[in-house]
Design a protein around this motif. Structure first.
Motif, PDB file in Angstrom:
ATOM      1  N   MET A 170      -7.712   7.059  11.385  1.00  0.00           N
ATOM      2  CA  MET A 170      -6.337   6.325  11.255  1.00  0.00           C
ATOM      3  C   MET A 170      -5.861   7.229  10.171  1.00  0.00           C
ATOM      4  SD  MET A 170      -8.936   3.427   9.362  1.00  0.00           S
ATOM      5  CE  MET A 170      -7.756   2.123   9.474  1.00  0.00           C
ATOM      6  N   ALA A 171      -6.129   8.327   9.459  1.00  0.00           N
ATOM      7  CA  ALA A 171      -4.841   9.571   8.775  1.00  0.00           C
ATOM      8  C   ALA A 171      -4.234   9.910  10.288  1.00  0.00           C
ATOM      9  CB  ALA A 171      -5.744  10.346   7.729  1.00  0.00           C
ATOM     10  N   LYS A 172      -4.763  10.188  11.431  1.00  0.00           N
ATOM     11  CA  LYS A 172      -4.029  10.967  12.294  1.00  0.00           C
ATOM     12  C   LYS A 172      -2.315  10.436  11.973  1.00  0.00           C
ATOM     13  CE  LYS A 172      -7.900  13.388  13.858  1.00  0.00           C
ATOM     14  NZ  LYS A 172      -8.923  12.930  15.166  1.00  0.00           N
ATOM     15  N   ASP A 173      -1.876  11.906  12.103  1.00  0.00           N
ATOM     16  CA  ASP A 173      -0.256  11.801  12.891  1.00  0.00           C
ATOM     17  C   ASP A 173       0.538  10.539  11.562  1.00  0.00           C
ATOM     18  OD1 ASP A 173      -0.386  13.525  15.677  1.00  0.00           O
ATOM     19  OD2 ASP A 173      -1.711  11.643  15.804  1.00  0.00           O
ATOM     20  N   LYS A 174       0.170  10.182  10.616  1.00  0.00           N
ATOM     21  CA  LYS A 174       0.834   9.172  10.081  1.00  0.00           C
ATOM     22  C   LYS A 174       1.248  10.170   8.885  1.00  0.00           C
ATOM     23  CE  LYS A 174      -1.015   5.473  11.591  1.00  0.00           C
ATOM     24  NZ  LYS A 174      -1.822   5.950  12.629  1.00  0.00           N
ATOM     25  N   ASP A 175       2.828  10.074   8.535  1.00  0.00           N
ATOM     26  CA  ASP A 175       3.595  11.032   7.903  1.00  0.00           C
ATOM     27  C   ASP A 175       2.819  10.281   6.253  1.00  0.00           C
ATOM     28  OD1 ASP A 175       4.382  12.026   9.203  1.00  0.00           O
ATOM     29  OD2 ASP A 175       5.494  10.842   9.743  1.00  0.00           O
ATOM     30  N   LYS A 176       3.131   9.139   5.604  1.00  0.00           N
ATOM     31  CA  LYS A 176       2.873   8.870   4.190  1.00  0.00           C
ATOM     32  C   LYS A 176       2.034   7.410   4.269  1.00  0.00           C
ATOM     33  CE  LYS A 176       7.565   8.365   3.137  1.00  0.00           C
ATOM     34  NZ  LYS A 176       8.758   7.664   2.884  1.00  0.00           N
ATOM     35  N   ILE A 177       1.030   8.124   3.272  1.00  0.00           N
ATOM     36  CA  ILE A 177      -0.565   7.004   3.059  1.00  0.00           C
ATOM     37  C   ILE A 177      -0.587   6.762   1.969  1.00  0.00           C
ATOM     38  CG2 ILE A 177      -2.814   7.329   3.198  1.00  0.00           C
ATOM     39  CD1 ILE A 177      -2.644   9.575   5.782  1.00  0.00           C
ATOM     40  N   VAL A 178      -0.567   5.927   1.556  1.00  0.00           N
ATOM     41  CA  VAL A 178      -0.541   5.270   0.028  1.00  0.00           C
ATOM     42  C   VAL A 178      -1.826   4.556  -0.139  1.00  0.00           C
ATOM     43  CG1 VAL A 178       0.396   3.524  -1.211  1.00  0.00           C
ATOM     44  CG2 VAL A 178       1.928   4.758   0.001  1.00  0.00           C
ATOM     45  N   ILE A 179      -3.095   4.373  -1.242  1.00  0.00           N
ATOM     46  CA  ILE A 179      -4.374   4.855  -2.045  1.00  0.00           C
ATOM     47  C   ILE A 179      -4.002   3.477  -2.748  1.00  0.00           C
ATOM     48  CG2 ILE A 179      -6.384   5.396  -2.402  1.00  0.00           C
ATOM     49  CD1 ILE A 179      -5.807   8.336  -1.111  1.00  0.00           C
ATOM     50  N   ILE A 180      -4.121   2.741  -2.494  1.00  0.00           N
ATOM     51  CA  ILE A 180      -4.273   1.454  -3.856  1.00  0.00           C
ATOM     52  C   ILE A 180      -5.284   1.716  -4.930  1.00  0.00           C
ATOM     53  CG2 ILE A 180      -4.330  -1.118  -4.863  1.00  0.00           C
ATOM     54  CD1 ILE A 180      -2.713  -1.587  -2.292  1.00  0.00           C
TER      55      ILE A 180
ATOM     56  N   PRO B   2      -4.759  17.175   7.202  1.00  0.00           N
ATOM     57  CA  PRO B   2      -4.278  18.019   6.130  1.00  0.00           C
ATOM     58  C   PRO B   2      -2.914  18.303   5.009  1.00  0.00           C
ATOM     59  CG  PRO B   2      -4.852  19.503   7.525  1.00  0.00           C
ATOM     60  CD  PRO B   2      -4.622  17.947   8.631  1.00  0.00           C
ATOM     61  N   GLU B   3      -1.932  17.580   6.379  1.00  0.00           N
ATOM     62  CA  GLU B   3      -0.694  17.906   5.809  1.00  0.00           C
ATOM     63  C   GLU B   3       0.171  15.967   5.153  1.00  0.00           C
ATOM     64  OE1 GLU B   3       0.996  20.443   5.520  1.00  0.00           O
ATOM     65  OE2 GLU B   3      -0.512  21.216   6.280  1.00  0.00           O
ATOM     66  N   ALA B   4      -0.896  15.563   5.521  1.00  0.00           N
ATOM     67  CA  ALA B   4      -0.444  13.963   4.997  1.00  0.00           C
ATOM     68  C   ALA B   4       0.169  14.015   3.298  1.00  0.00           C
ATOM     69  CB  ALA B   4      -1.335  12.977   4.833  1.00  0.00           C
ATOM     70  N   ASP B   5       1.065  12.883   3.424  1.00  0.00           N
ATOM     71  CA  ASP B   5       2.018  12.798   2.221  1.00  0.00           C
ATOM     72  C   ASP B   5       1.196  11.293   1.574  1.00  0.00           C
ATOM     73  OD1 ASP B   5       3.850  12.468   0.315  1.00  0.00           O
ATOM     74  OD2 ASP B   5       5.632  12.120   1.640  1.00  0.00           O
ATOM     75  N   ILE B   6       0.213  12.154   0.470  1.00  0.00           N
ATOM     76  CA  ILE B   6      -0.284  10.764  -0.278  1.00  0.00           C
ATOM     77  C   ILE B   6       0.070  10.253  -1.801  1.00  0.00           C
ATOM     78  CG2 ILE B   6      -2.697  10.341  -1.514  1.00  0.00           C
ATOM     79  CD1 ILE B   6      -3.916  12.413   1.042  1.00  0.00           C
ATOM     80  N   THR B   7       0.543   9.006  -2.009  1.00  0.00           N
ATOM     81  CA  THR B   7       0.402   8.828  -2.946  1.00  0.00           C
ATOM     82  C   THR B   7      -0.405   7.809  -2.886  1.00  0.00           C
ATOM     83  OG1 THR B   7       2.746   8.282  -2.644  1.00  0.00           O
ATOM     84  CG2 THR B   7       1.956   7.045  -4.662  1.00  0.00           C
ATOM     85  N   ILE B   8      -1.546   8.203  -4.940  1.00  0.00           N
ATOM     86  CA  ILE B   8      -1.529   6.707  -5.385  1.00  0.00           C
ATOM     87  C   ILE B   8      -1.354   6.048  -6.311  1.00  0.00           C
ATOM     88  CG2 ILE B   8      -3.906   6.873  -6.960  1.00  0.00           C
ATOM     89  CD1 ILE B   8      -4.585   9.417  -5.924  1.00  0.00           C
ATOM     90  N   LEU B   9      -1.111   4.660  -5.687  1.00  0.00           N
ATOM     91  CA  LEU B   9      -0.410   3.726  -6.297  1.00  0.00           C
ATOM     92  C   LEU B   9      -1.145   2.785  -6.911  1.00  0.00           C
ATOM     93  CD1 LEU B   9       2.278   2.108  -6.020  1.00  0.00           C
ATOM     94  CD2 LEU B   9       1.510   0.711  -4.627  1.00  0.00           C
TER      95      LEU B   9
ATOM     96  N   GLU C  77       6.002   0.972   2.390  1.00  0.00           N
ATOM     97  CA  GLU C  77       6.922   2.411   3.615  1.00  0.00           C
ATOM     98  C   GLU C  77       6.069   2.996   4.037  1.00  0.00           C
ATOM     99  OE1 GLU C  77       8.571   3.311   0.884  1.00  0.00           O
ATOM    100  OE2 GLU C  77      11.105   2.091   0.856  1.00  0.00           O
ATOM    101  N   ALA C  78       4.460   2.743   3.879  1.00  0.00           N
ATOM    102  CA  ALA C  78       3.067   3.331   3.498  1.00  0.00           C
ATOM    103  C   ALA C  78       3.342   3.546   5.547  1.00  0.00           C
ATOM    104  CB  ALA C  78       2.131   2.989   3.160  1.00  0.00           C
ATOM    105  N   ASP C  79       2.681   4.707   6.249  1.00  0.00           N
ATOM    106  CA  ASP C  79       2.407   4.288   7.672  1.00  0.00           C
ATOM    107  C   ASP C  79       0.819   3.894   7.988  1.00  0.00           C
ATOM    108  OD1 ASP C  79       4.598   5.686   8.563  1.00  0.00           O
ATOM    109  OD2 ASP C  79       4.302   7.615   7.773  1.00  0.00           O
ATOM    110  N   LEU C  80       0.203   3.970   6.146  1.00  0.00           N
ATOM    111  CA  LEU C  80      -1.172   3.936   6.722  1.00  0.00           C
ATOM    112  C   LEU C  80      -1.689   3.266   5.514  1.00  0.00           C
ATOM    113  CD1 LEU C  80      -4.392   3.601   7.410  1.00  0.00           C
ATOM    114  CD2 LEU C  80      -4.398   5.734   6.745  1.00  0.00           C
ATOM    115  N   LEU C  81      -1.917   2.380   4.545  1.00  0.00           N
ATOM    116  CA  LEU C  81      -2.059   1.597   3.244  1.00  0.00           C
ATOM    117  C   LEU C  81      -3.751   1.160   3.102  1.00  0.00           C
ATOM    118  CD1 LEU C  81      -0.989   0.353   0.438  1.00  0.00           C
ATOM    119  CD2 LEU C  81      -0.782  -2.075   2.151  1.00  0.00           C
ATOM    120  N   VAL C  82      -4.266   2.391   2.372  1.00  0.00           N
ATOM    121  CA  VAL C  82      -5.644   2.199   2.480  1.00  0.00           C
ATOM    122  C   VAL C  82      -5.797   2.080   0.918  1.00  0.00           C
ATOM    123  CG1 VAL C  82      -6.052   3.620   3.852  1.00  0.00           C
ATOM    124  CG2 VAL C  82      -5.829   4.358   1.924  1.00  0.00           C
TER     125      VAL C  82
END
Length: 425
Positions: A59-69, A95-102, A161-166
């Motif tokens: 799921m993370a492939k090709d996703k720029d912004k990933i947010v982990i709640i 490997p290059e994902a921009d990850i934010t822990i919210l 704004e996340a491309d993937l929200l988990v």
């Protein structure tokens, strides 16, 4: 003489009750369950075998912004185990994902740096992007529509704004949402105060389906599901823990399907039959859930089901963080008649709900059934302001309960962890 260990903060205290007076000790089978592997193995296996979704790495492939709640300091989520494995899985696929822990504080206070370190460990806090949600920061909000309840769904824009929200979290019985975990990461986790207030309206709190262990027909749950889907919460890792706060079961995958699977497992182990007694002793399971009076209402609701009308509940919660809510405290400090307060709550419409009203509403419901003796480190005057009776230890509390009832042979039921069991009539 029966001796029962009770969690209190990060310690244990012992309650002694004569054998002939002890009706029952209500404990979840969770605490006796033998897991099928170590904590890390359980979470890793869940991530490798997602329910209703692809693997997170795919799921993370090709996703720029990933947010982990992630949950905040008030929840005993074993993030030191879950978060590294989620980060590893995401970077395995991207490997290059921009990850934010919210951090999903809901309407709680801000989580401190020290609490973050205790939760995640220094490495994650030092090296990952972490943002703490503030339910009153309007600059961070996005409106997504109208909830089934009629309230507006307004959530943190980092999620939209996340491309993937988990999300990561844990599942336990919840006293009005049925169960914690899953969809609760979005609502109330990263929602605006206005959205939380609408969802926690007096009408919904009073609904007979808004109770521990009930999802079907639960209007609060219905709102939360709608919010999670609308926010595009795509994937969760949720765990179930025992009384040592250790992972004994894990699910991963679709936010709805995986959560339902976890709730099904939990329900099979933590339902216990109510055993009526004059005095019921309960706790909030120790740290971190017993940090304040606000959170301790949860453990009281377990006792509420099994205590006799006009009996006594002895509630143990260290409460080192005080009352836990200014409005919650003020409501009871200024109340001469709690019945009038309840009537005021009930008269308010869904969009007129005020801060902490839901907790106060449930608390009043408990107070109307039984006297509450509160064992804590909080000052006596604060406890009295909440219309409770203070006690500094459980022995003193038991003596006070007997005096209130005028019966030194009063029957006793003990619930060592009031937030891990579903007491049913």
């Amino acid at each position: 003489m029966a001796k029962v260990e009770l969690p209190y903060g990060k310690e244990k205290v012992v309650l002694e009750v004569p054998d002939d007076r002890l009706q029952s000790v209500l404990v979840s089978e969770l605490h006796h369950y033998t897991p099928e592997g170590s904590q890390i193995e359980l979470v890793r296996k869940a991530i490798e075998n997602p329910i209703g979704s692809d693997r997170l790495s795919s799921m993370a492939k090709d996703k720029d912004k990933i947010v982990i709640i992630s949950s905040d300091h008030t929840r005993p989520v074993p993030s030191k185990i879950i978060m590294p494995l989620m980060l590893e899985e995401i970077r395995r696929g991207n490997p290059e994902a921009d990850i934010t822990i919210l951090i999903s504080t809901g309407c709680h206070r801000e989580t401190t740096r020290n609490e973050l370190i205790e939760k995640f460990g220094n490495e994650i806090v030092s090296n990952e992007k972490i943002y703490i949600h503030d339910c009153d920061d309007e600059s961070m909000f996005v409106k997504l529509g109208i909830l089934p309840s009629g309230g507006e769904l307004i959530i943190n824009k980092l999620a939209t704004e996340a491309d993937l929200l988990v999300a990561e979290g844990f599942i336990e019985p919840h006293f009005f949402a049925g169960y914690s975990g899953g969809r609760k990461s979005v609502l109330p986790g990263i929602a605006s105060r206005l959205t939380v207030l609408a969802n926690h309206s007096s009408e919904f709190i009073a609904d007979p389906n808004s109770r521990t262990g009930i999802l079907e027909g639960n209007p609060i749950h219905k709102d939360m599901i709608w919010a999670a889907k609308t926010a595009r919460l795509a994937y969760i890792v949720n765990v179930i823990i025992n009384d040592k706060k250790e992972v004994i079961y894990a699910v991963a995958g679709d936010a709805i399907e995986a959560h339902e699977k976890g709730c099904e497992f939990l329900s099979g182990l933590c339902k216990v039959k109510a055993v009526s007694a004059d005095i019921v002793v309960s706790t909030n399971g120790g740290y971190p859930l017993d940090q304040n009076i606000y959170q301790a209402v949860k453990g009281m609701t377990a006792a509420e089901v099994t205590v006799k009308q006009d009996g006594v509940i002895i509630m143990l919660a260290k409460s080192s963080d005080g009352h836990g809510g200014d409005v919650f405290y003020k409501t009871f400090k200024e109340a001469d008649d709690i019945k009038k307060v309840l009537d005021t709550f009930v008269s308010r419409g869904r969009n007129e709900t005020e801060a902490d009203q839901w907790q106060s509403q449930v608390f009043i419901r408990v107070l109307q059934k039984a006297k509450i003796i509160y064992v804590s480190d909080a000052d006596d005057e604060t406890i009295k302001d909440f219309h409770m009776i203070p006690a500094k230890n459980v022995k003193d509390a038991l003596k006070k309960a007997e005096e209130i009832l005028g019966n030194d042979n009063a029957t006793v039921t003990v619930i060592p962890d009031g937030v891990s069991v579903m007491v049913v009539e």
